[in-house]
Design a protein around this motif. Structure first.
Motif, mmCIF file in Angstrom:
data_model
loop_
_atom_site.group_PDB
_atom_site.id
_atom_site.type_symbol
_atom_site.label_atom_id
_atom_site.label_comp_id
_atom_site.label_asym_id
_atom_site.label_seq_id
_atom_site.Cartn_x
_atom_site.Cartn_y
_atom_site.Cartn_z
ATOM 1 N N TYR A 57 2.437 1.706 -3.478
ATOM 2 C CA TYR A 57 1.436 2.167 -4.435
ATOM 3 C C TYR A 57 1.189 3.666 -4.273
ATOM 4 O O TYR A 57 1.112 4.410 -5.260
ATOM 5 C CB TYR A 57 0.126 1.392 -4.243
ATOM 6 N N ARG A 58 1.083 4.120 -3.032
ATOM 7 C CA ARG A 58 0.838 5.540 -2.779
ATOM 8 C C ARG A 58 2.007 6.386 -3.264
ATOM 9 O O ARG A 58 1.815 7.439 -3.883
ATOM 10 C CB ARG A 58 0.603 5.757 -1.279
ATOM 11 N N ARG A 59 3.235 5.922 -2.999
ATOM 12 C CA ARG A 59 4.393 6.704 -3.403
ATOM 13 C C ARG A 59 4.571 6.736 -4.927
ATOM 14 O O ARG A 59 4.942 7.748 -5.499
ATOM 15 C CB ARG A 59 5.657 6.153 -2.742
ATOM 16 N N THR A 75 2.131 6.257 -7.323
ATOM 17 C CA THR A 75 1.019 6.880 -8.054
ATOM 18 C C THR A 75 0.602 8.232 -7.486
ATOM 19 O O THR A 75 -0.087 8.989 -8.166
ATOM 20 C CB THR A 75 -0.214 5.964 -8.036
ATOM 21 N N GLY A 76 0.987 8.507 -6.219
ATOM 22 C CA GLY A 76 0.518 9.724 -5.572
ATOM 23 C C GLY A 76 -0.905 9.624 -5.079
ATOM 24 O O GLY A 76 -1.512 10.629 -4.685
ATOM 25 N N LYS A 77 -1.469 8.413 -5.106
ATOM 26 C CA LYS A 77 -2.864 8.194 -4.709
ATOM 27 C C LYS A 77 -2.945 7.052 -3.707
ATOM 28 O O LYS A 77 -2.112 6.146 -3.716
ATOM 29 C CB LYS A 77 -3.728 7.847 -5.927
ATOM 30 N N GLU A 78 -3.950 7.090 -2.856
ATOM 31 C CA GLU A 78 -4.224 5.959 -1.986
ATOM 32 C C GLU A 78 -4.932 4.873 -2.789
ATOM 33 O O GLU A 78 -5.739 5.170 -3.676
ATOM 34 C CB GLU A 78 -5.107 6.379 -0.801
ATOM 35 N N LEU A 79 -4.633 3.626 -2.487
ATOM 36 C CA LEU A 79 -5.325 2.513 -3.137
ATOM 37 C C LEU A 79 -6.667 2.302 -2.464
ATOM 38 O O LEU A 79 -6.724 2.051 -1.263
ATOM 39 C CB LEU A 79 -4.483 1.238 -3.060
ATOM 40 N N PHE A 105 0.833 -1.207 0.000
ATOM 41 C CA PHE A 105 0.000 0.000 0.000
ATOM 42 C C PHE A 105 0.869 1.259 0.000
ATOM 43 O O PHE A 105 0.553 2.238 -0.683
ATOM 44 C CB PHE A 105 -0.925 -0.002 1.213
ATOM 45 N N ASP A 106 1.964 1.230 0.766
ATOM 46 C CA ASP A 106 2.848 2.386 0.840
ATOM 47 C C ASP A 106 3.539 2.623 -0.504
ATOM 48 O O ASP A 106 3.654 3.764 -0.972
ATOM 49 C CB ASP A 106 3.880 2.179 1.948
ATOM 50 N N SER A 158 -8.758 3.831 -7.840
ATOM 51 C CA SER A 158 -7.880 4.561 -6.957
ATOM 52 C C SER A 158 -8.270 6.026 -6.998
ATOM 53 O O SER A 158 -8.881 6.488 -7.945
ATOM 54 C CB SER A 158 -6.418 4.385 -7.364
#
Length: 457
Positions: free
Chosen positions: A436-438, A440-444, A433-434, A456
């Motif tokens: 993915y956020r870093r 894409t700049g988005k929360e999953l 999850f961390d 997302s």
């Protein structure tokens, strides 16, 4: 590890193309990220220096196990056919209500896999193996506590299981974002032994630092354990795939291929390429460079960008019987809290068997793992090995655990963390999850059930 052909072959000239992201390594974390990014419509190239999926988290056959740990010795014939064995090098159970299951449903990867419930979860208390109680009724029957303590634990578990963050009526006037977990234990007057099994066997904490932190995350973790049991009504919070965890990376690789991902295995010279400004420009192999502004990789591809944060010792054991005192369970977890062994780190025992299609008929595979604290790592798993009874074969492995020194925003290289000693996937999914956020700049945001698909925000 088991050679497995890529399911989506790379067309000639693919190295000359540009991609939104390149993923290096086919460990589970990398394969999940590759699948998620492909679902999001990203053009993804996934490469590995090896000719098989799984990386450090691969599954191996019996012959491959002996090649890796016994210098190529021939397995004894009494262990059965090689084809009957699928042995995980880093075994972990899947929390039924946890993020791994949510991702499997969200991506529809669950249709590629079959799962079987784990038979039980246990904890050590005064050298005895005891079932982990997670409901008020189980607490009442548990030998872990005396009568008065049982009533206190029952009250605590009822509060946790009834707790809903959005419903103040379930908070009993307490603000768990401010109250520490230690103060919540004091509120219910739990003794040190109860705190030990609640913190380490239910909340799955690895040290005592959480006691001084806000109670809310720990309450959620305990509630997750309970909800995982309720989700599939199996009596256990854990699931495990038939044929072992080696199926998981391949399933997410298949997902990426379905959404247009390109795979290249057997690229032993694959190296990250950087521009003059120090930012990533792609990945080079065999004199060509595939271009991308983002690279996701494991520590093997990122020399100088990771730090060693510890070591893990694992002992793989082949047995002809279930672990004693676990109700003849074919698959179980046992946690030895560090206070029970005089160590600084918990010891984890994992067991699976022929019931999960990972061993020959009548055979069991047990793993004992912990953080290395001394210069005698093999001796550190001895308390866990003592629980197993007779062992037919043992294989020891000690591995370094690495973490990235930077978050990847400066150079575009996003590095996964190494696999820890725990026998479950919660910390691995936190890393997914961390990352993915870093990246894409988005929360999953996960969807489940009929709404499964990629979303997302």
């Amino acid at each position: 590890p088991r050679a497995c052909p890529a399911r989506a072959g790379a067309p000639r000239g693919a190295m000359d193309e540009s991609y939104d992201a390149i993923v290096l390594g086919t460990g589970l974390t990398e394969c999940i990220l590759s699948g998620l990014l492909s679902c999001d419509g990203k053009k993804v190239l996934h490469m590995d220096r090896n000719g098989y999926y799984g990386g450090d988290s691969a599954s191996v056959t019996l012959t491959q196990l002996y090649e890796k740990f016994k210098d190529g010795a021939t397995p004894p014939p009494q262990l059965g056919h090689n084809r009957d064995w699928n042995i995980d090098l880093i075994p972990k159970f899947i929390m039924g209500g946890g993020n791994m299951v949510d991702v499997l449903i969200h991506t529809d990867v669950s249709k590629y896999l079959e799962f079987k419930a784990v038979d039980g979860s246990f904890v050590i208390r005064d050298r005895k193996v005891c079932k982990v109680p997670c409901t008020p009724m189980e607490a009442l029957k548990s030998p872990l506590m005396g009568l008065f303590e049982k009533r206190r634990v029952m009250g605590f578990l009822k509060f946790v299981n009834d707790f809903e963050e959005a419903d103040a009526r379930t908070h009993k006037g307490m603000d768990l974002t401010r109250m520490t977990m230690g103060d919540l234990y004091k509120y219910y007057n739990l003794d040190a032994h109860s705190i030990d099994f609640v913190g380490h066997a239910l909340a799955l904490k690895r040290d005592e630092g959480y006691m001084a932190e806000p109670a809310l995350p720990t309450v959620k973790a305990i509630k997750l354990y309970h909800d995982s049991i309720q989700r599939f009504d199996t009596g256990s919070p854990y699931l495990y795939p038939l044929y072992g965890l080696g199926e998981l990376p391949q399933a997410f690789a298949r997902l990426s291929a379905v959404y247009g991902g390109t795979y290249m295995l057997n690229k032993p010279d694959a190296q990250i390429a950087y521009g003059e400004d120090g930012k990533v420009v792609g990945v080079s192999s065999e004199g060509e460079t595939a271009k991308a502004p983002v690279v996701v990789c494991d520590h093997h591809y990122a020399d100088g960008k990771v730090k060693k944060v510890g070591r893990v010792v694992r002992c793989i054991c082949i047995m002809s019987h279930p672990i004693p005192n676990t109700n003849e369970g074919h698959s179980v977890q046992i946690i030895l809290p560090f206070k029970q062994t005089g160590r600084k780190s918990d010891i984890y025992v994992f067991c699976a068997s022929y019931a999960h299609q990972v061993a020959a008929k009548g055979k069991y595979i047990a793993f004992v793992s912990t953080r290395v604290e001394t210069d005698r790592p093999e001796a550190e798993v001895a308390p866990g090995l003592a629980l197993l009874g007779a062992v037919d074969e043992k294989f020891y492995a000690v591995s370094d655990v690495h973490e990235p020194v930077a978050d990847g925003s400066a150079d575009g290289v996003y590095i996964s963390k190494g696999y820890d000693e725990t026998s479950h996937f919660e910390s691995t999914m936190d890393d997914v999850f961390d990352l993915y956020r870093r990246v894409t700049g988005k929360e999953l945001v996960l969807k489940t059930g009929d709404d499964a698909g990629s979303s997302s925000q």
